[in-house]
Structure formats: C-alpha cells, structure tokens
Motif scaffolding. Sequence first.
Motif, PDB file in Angstrom:
ATOM      1  N   SER A  94       6.986  -4.459  -5.924  1.00 33.81           N
ATOM      2  CA  SER A  94       5.823  -4.271  -6.869  1.00 33.81           C
ATOM      3  C   SER A  94       6.860  -4.104  -7.952  1.00 33.81           C
ATOM      4  O   SER A  94       8.238  -3.537  -8.538  1.00 33.81           O
ATOM      5  CB  SER A  94       5.446  -2.612  -6.455  1.00 33.81           C
ATOM      6  OG  SER A  94       4.736  -3.874  -5.775  1.00 33.81           O
ATOM      7  N   ILE A  95       6.434  -3.586  -9.609  1.00 32.11           N
ATOM      8  CA  ILE A  95       6.909  -3.200 -11.048  1.00 32.11           C
ATOM      9  C   ILE A  95       6.760  -1.503 -10.950  1.00 32.11           C
ATOM     10  O   ILE A  95       6.592  -0.846  -9.952  1.00 32.11           O
ATOM     11  CB  ILE A  95       5.998  -3.347 -12.366  1.00 32.11           C
ATOM     12  CG1 ILE A  95       4.319  -2.681 -11.974  1.00 32.11           C
ATOM     13  CG2 ILE A  95       6.108  -4.851 -12.539  1.00 32.11           C
ATOM     14  CD1 ILE A  95       3.576  -2.063 -13.595  1.00 32.11           C
ATOM     15  N   VAL A  96       7.734  -1.013 -11.226  1.00 29.35           N
ATOM     16  CA  VAL A  96       8.329   0.523 -11.237  1.00 29.35           C
ATOM     17  C   VAL A  96       8.030   1.051 -10.736  1.00 29.35           C
ATOM     18  O   VAL A  96       7.541   2.168 -10.513  1.00 29.35           O
ATOM     19  CB  VAL A  96       9.103   0.762 -12.140  1.00 29.35           C
ATOM     20  CG1 VAL A  96      10.269   2.399 -11.827  1.00 29.35           C
ATOM     21  CG2 VAL A  96      10.722  -0.417 -12.044  1.00 29.35           C
ATOM     22  N   GLU A  97       6.437   1.194 -11.849  1.00 32.78           N
ATOM     23  CA  GLU A  97       5.988   2.281 -12.391  1.00 32.78           C
ATOM     24  C   GLU A  97       4.319   2.366 -10.359  1.00 32.78           C
ATOM     25  O   GLU A  97       3.754   3.206 -10.440  1.00 32.78           O
ATOM     26  CB  GLU A  97       4.881   2.238 -13.540  1.00 32.78           C
ATOM     27  CG  GLU A  97       5.323   1.910 -14.861  1.00 32.78           C
ATOM     28  CD  GLU A  97       5.930   0.728 -14.807  1.00 32.78           C
ATOM     29  OE1 GLU A  97       5.736  -0.010 -14.086  1.00 32.78           O
ATOM     30  OE2 GLU A  97       7.123   0.918 -16.489  1.00 32.78           O
ATOM     31  N   LYS A  98       4.624   1.184 -10.002  1.00 33.00           N
ATOM     32  CA  LYS A  98       3.611   1.465  -8.699  1.00 33.00           C
ATOM     33  C   LYS A  98       3.835   1.724  -7.613  1.00 33.00           C
ATOM     34  O   LYS A  98       2.989   1.343  -6.678  1.00 33.00           O
ATOM     35  CB  LYS A  98       3.389  -0.436  -8.832  1.00 33.00           C
ATOM     36  CG  LYS A  98       2.270  -0.735  -9.732  1.00 33.00           C
ATOM     37  CD  LYS A  98       0.644   0.168 -10.120  1.00 33.00           C
ATOM     38  CE  LYS A  98      -0.263  -0.421 -10.936  1.00 33.00           C
ATOM     39  NZ  LYS A  98      -1.631   0.329 -11.232  1.00 33.00           N
ATOM     40  N   GLN A  99       5.620   1.518  -7.532  1.00 35.26           N
ATOM     41  CA  GLN A  99       6.371   1.559  -6.830  1.00 35.26           C
ATOM     42  C   GLN A  99       6.414   3.170  -5.702  1.00 35.26           C
ATOM     43  O   GLN A  99       6.515   3.111  -4.747  1.00 35.26           O
ATOM     44  CB  GLN A  99       8.001   1.268  -6.360  1.00 35.26           C
ATOM     45  CG  GLN A  99       8.290  -0.300  -7.260  1.00 35.26           C
ATOM     46  CD  GLN A  99      10.084   0.297  -7.324  1.00 35.26           C
ATOM     47  OE1 GLN A  99      10.626   0.922  -7.587  1.00 35.26           O
ATOM     48  NE2 GLN A  99      10.054  -1.521  -6.323  1.00 35.26           N
ATOM     49  N   LYS A 100       6.192   4.132  -6.691  1.00 31.66           N
ATOM     50  CA  LYS A 100       6.208   5.292  -5.594  1.00 31.66           C
ATOM     51  C   LYS A 100       4.685   5.122  -4.759  1.00 31.66           C
ATOM     52  O   LYS A 100       5.218   5.660  -3.625  1.00 31.66           O
ATOM     53  CB  LYS A 100       6.378   6.271  -6.821  1.00 31.66           C
ATOM     54  CG  LYS A 100       5.932   7.858  -6.520  1.00 31.66           C
ATOM     55  CD  LYS A 100       6.437   8.966  -7.261  1.00 31.66           C
ATOM     56  CE  LYS A 100       5.751  10.064  -6.441  1.00 31.66           C
ATOM     57  NZ  LYS A 100       5.123  10.327  -6.314  1.00 31.66           N
ATOM     58  N   GLU A 101       4.140   5.307  -5.389  1.00 28.02           N
ATOM     59  CA  GLU A 101       2.297   5.255  -4.289  1.00 28.02           C
ATOM     60  C   GLU A 101       2.310   4.237  -3.469  1.00 28.02           C
ATOM     61  O   GLU A 101       1.935   4.680  -2.588  1.00 28.02           O
ATOM     62  CB  GLU A 101       1.146   5.167  -5.583  1.00 28.02           C
ATOM     63  CG  GLU A 101      -0.102   5.209  -4.549  1.00 28.02           C
ATOM     64  CD  GLU A 101      -1.564   3.733  -5.627  1.00 28.02           C
ATOM     65  OE1 GLU A 101      -2.162   4.321  -5.438  1.00 28.02           O
ATOM     66  OE2 GLU A 101      -1.351   3.936  -6.330  1.00 28.02           O
ATOM     67  N   ARG A 102       2.999   2.850  -3.356  1.00 30.46           N
ATOM     68  CA  ARG A 102       2.631   2.230  -2.391  1.00 30.46           C
ATOM     69  C   ARG A 102       3.995   2.553  -1.362  1.00 30.46           C
ATOM     70  O   ARG A 102       3.594   2.933  -0.829  1.00 30.46           O
ATOM     71  CB  ARG A 102       3.348   0.930  -2.807  1.00 30.46           C
ATOM     72  CG  ARG A 102       1.444  -0.055  -3.796  1.00 30.46           C
ATOM     73  CD  ARG A 102       1.796  -0.634  -4.743  1.00 30.46           C
ATOM     74  NE  ARG A 102       0.436  -1.226  -5.836  1.00 30.46           N
ATOM     75  CZ  ARG A 102       1.216  -1.730  -6.224  1.00 30.46           C
ATOM     76  NH1 ARG A 102       1.929  -2.581  -6.430  1.00 30.46           N
ATOM     77  NH2 ARG A 102      -0.506  -2.352  -6.524  1.00 30.46           N
ATOM     78  N   PHE A 103       5.356   3.182  -1.818  1.00 27.18           N
ATOM     79  CA  PHE A 103       6.109   3.457  -1.127  1.00 27.18           C
ATOM     80  C   PHE A 103       5.649   4.566  -0.026  1.00 27.18           C
ATOM     81  O   PHE A 103       5.746   5.056   0.664  1.00 27.18           O
ATOM     82  CB  PHE A 103       7.740   3.896  -1.351  1.00 27.18           C
ATOM     83  CG  PHE A 103       8.391   2.730  -1.469  1.00 27.18           C
ATOM     84  CD1 PHE A 103       8.652   1.854  -0.690  1.00 27.18           C
ATOM     85  CD2 PHE A 103       9.663   2.081  -2.755  1.00 27.18           C
ATOM     86  CE1 PHE A 103       9.552   1.020  -0.969  1.00 27.18           C
ATOM     87  CE2 PHE A 103       9.992   1.547  -4.191  1.00 27.18           C
ATOM     88  CZ  PHE A 103      10.377   0.379  -2.183  1.00 27.18           C
ATOM     89  N   GLU A 104       4.873   5.160  -0.347  1.00 28.90           N
ATOM     90  CA  GLU A 104       3.967   7.251  -0.201  1.00 28.90           C
ATOM     91  C   GLU A 104       3.150   6.050   0.893  1.00 28.90           C
ATOM     92  O   GLU A 104       3.067   6.524   1.903  1.00 28.90           O
ATOM     93  CB  GLU A 104       3.233   7.631  -1.154  1.00 28.90           C
ATOM     94  CG  GLU A 104       4.186   8.629  -1.794  1.00 28.90           C
ATOM     95  CD  GLU A 104       3.509   9.453  -2.785  1.00 28.90           C
ATOM     96  OE1 GLU A 104       2.497   8.852  -3.626  1.00 28.90           O
ATOM     97  OE2 GLU A 104       3.715  10.032  -3.752  1.00 28.90           O
ATOM     98  N   LYS A 105       2.832   5.362   0.984  1.00 27.80           N
ATOM     99  CA  LYS A 105       1.563   4.934   1.479  1.00 27.80           C
ATOM    100  C   LYS A 105       2.437   4.532   2.654  1.00 27.80           C
ATOM    101  O   LYS A 105       2.289   4.191   3.833  1.00 27.80           O
ATOM    102  CB  LYS A 105       1.083   3.469   1.017  1.00 27.80           C
ATOM    103  CG  LYS A 105      -0.243   4.219   0.038  1.00 27.80           C
ATOM    104  CD  LYS A 105      -1.140   4.424   1.193  1.00 27.80           C
ATOM    105  CE  LYS A 105      -2.887   4.691  -0.549  1.00 27.80           C
ATOM    106  NZ  LYS A 105      -3.978   5.314   0.263  1.00 27.80           N
ATOM    107  N   MET A 106       3.231   2.978   2.280  1.00 32.02           N
ATOM    108  CA  MET A 106       4.132   2.830   3.654  1.00 32.02           C
ATOM    109  C   MET A 106       4.777   3.745   4.681  1.00 32.02           C
ATOM    110  O   MET A 106       4.228   3.934   5.586  1.00 32.02           O
ATOM    111  CB  MET A 106       5.258   2.032   3.004  1.00 32.02           C
ATOM    112  CG  MET A 106       6.629   1.439   4.019  1.00 32.02           C
ATOM    113  SD  MET A 106       7.772   2.412   4.828  1.00 32.02           S
ATOM    114  CE  MET A 106       8.096   1.565   6.460  1.00 32.02           C
ATOM    115  N   VAL A 107       5.110   5.082   3.840  1.00 30.41           N
ATOM    116  CA  VAL A 107       5.820   6.196   5.117  1.00 30.41           C
ATOM    117  C   VAL A 107       4.747   6.662   5.823  1.00 30.41           C
ATOM    118  O   VAL A 107       4.491   6.906   6.993  1.00 30.41           O
ATOM    119  CB  VAL A 107       6.833   7.120   3.772  1.00 30.41           C
ATOM    120  CG1 VAL A 107       6.800   8.410   4.933  1.00 30.41           C
ATOM    121  CG2 VAL A 107       7.493   6.765   3.134  1.00 30.41           C
ATOM    122  N   GLU A 108       3.252   6.909   4.900  1.00 30.03           N
ATOM    123  CA  GLU A 108       2.140   7.204   5.866  1.00 30.03           C
ATOM    124  C   GLU A 108       1.784   6.406   6.963  1.00 30.03           C
ATOM    125  O   GLU A 108       1.918   6.611   7.961  1.00 30.03           O
ATOM    126  CB  GLU A 108       0.963   7.539   5.140  1.00 30.03           C
ATOM    127  CG  GLU A 108       0.037   7.858   5.390  1.00 30.03           C
ATOM    128  CD  GLU A 108      -1.212   8.183   4.193  1.00 30.03           C
ATOM    129  OE1 GLU A 108      -2.464   7.785   4.562  1.00 30.03           O
ATOM    130  OE2 GLU A 108      -1.122   7.374   3.262  1.00 30.03           O
TER     131      GLU A 108
END
Length: 264
Positions: A220-234
């Motif tokens: 993903s683009i940088v702006e979208k990564q944080k939310e998606r990595f959080e979802k991965m950890v969850e």
Amino acid sequence: MLKKAYFFLLITGLVVVSTGCNNYSKILKSPDNTLKYETGVDLYENGNFKKALQFFDLLRTFYQGTEKGEKLTYYTANCYFQIKDYQLASYYFHQYQQMYPKGKHAEESAYLQAYCTYLDSPRPELDQTNTYKALQELQSFINRYPNSPKVGKATQLMDNLRKKLEIKEFKTAYLYYRMESYQAAITSFQNLLNDYPESDSKELYMYYIAKAYYDYADKSIVEKQKERFEKMVEAYNNLLFLFPKSKYLPELKPLSEKAKEHLK
C-alpha cells in the motif's frame, strides 16, 4: 457342433426379444387400459423401468385421483430415480405430494424429492443453484416431518451441501488472494468465518486474513499502511488467542513483528 448350438440359441433369443417387443407395442396401442396397467406394473416390478414408463405415461391422467393413479405417480417418480434421471424424479415426487398429500408415500416422496435435488447438486466449481434448492427442500422436509426416521439423514445431507458451498467460497477467496485483490480476499475469508463459525477450516481462514492484511499493507501507499498493519497485528493476535498451537504461527509471528515496527 458347439457353434451351431450357439447360433441356434442366439437366433432363439432374438426371436423372443422381438416377439416381446411386438407384444408390448400391441398392448400400448390397445384400448384396454386395465391390460396396460397390469403390463406396466409387471414391467416395473421386474426392474424394466424405461419400458414401464411408456405405459405409466399413457395411464396417469386416465387414473388420476384414484388409488391406481396414486400408485402410477409414485411408480413414475421411482422409475426416473432408478434410471438416475434425478431432475424428473424430483419433479414427479413433488407432483405426488401435490396430488396425493395424504397418500401412503407422501413422507417418502418429500424426502426423495429433496434427495434427488441433492444428487443433482454439481461440484463446487459450478453454479450452486441446485445446492441451495436442495437445502431448502431438505429443510422443508424436516419441518413437515420432524419425527421422521429420515431427519437424521436429511440433516447430514444438509451438512454435506453446506460444506460444498463453503469449499466454493474458499476457492473464491483464495483466488482473490492469489490475484492480489487483498481487500476482496479479506472480506471473503471474513465471510467464511461468519457463515461457517464451526468450520474445521477456521484456523486456515484466520491465517489468510492475517497474511492478506500484511501483504495488503506492505504493498500500500505509505498513508494507508498504518491502518492495515494494525489490522494484520490484530488478526495475528486473534489467531494466537484461538489457536495458540497453530501451525501457521511460526510463519506469521515474524510478519507481525515487522508490522509492529511499521507502527512505531
């Protein structure tokens, strides 16, 4: 000498068959419906279902509403069942129920109607219209005859059909993942968890959700990564909680650690 004897027996057999066929043709054209009925039933009882159908097709309307008509409708349905034409068998078992709702074969016909539709359900890769129809008919049978000895079998058939639908949904979800359509894959795997909460494959679906979230975030683009990595950890933590000995954890743990690094 043996060849002559064999030839004689062959010719005799052909003559007998030919004579029998001619007799049946004559009876079919006869105005004597009683003779037709007796001939058709005799053919049915001797397992000649295709030939019996020729007689039953001529007689069902004539005897409709009578005891003989009830028998003919049931026999017609069973003829098609025996020759594995399940679509027509299901149709006539349904017709029997409509025409003779209190008949002695009503319960059996309700089950066999559903069972024929079940047998006509295609493999998971194909359209599943008949699978949904079979589920509906089996549930209808259970609702109408809750004390039937066939309820257990009907329930098992429904479980088989649901498994087939689950397999089809999994293949779709996995295809999305392989195509790198990660959001569609995640949604599809989540739907599998929602639709089949007791599935034996629950662990696998949770694995793919975590894996898809990581790949999705990573690409993903940088702006979208944080939310998606959080979802991965969850998603990883959910798998860890429900399946602490999961065979997928060794693969996902390093990815979870990498995801956490992105969140710092």
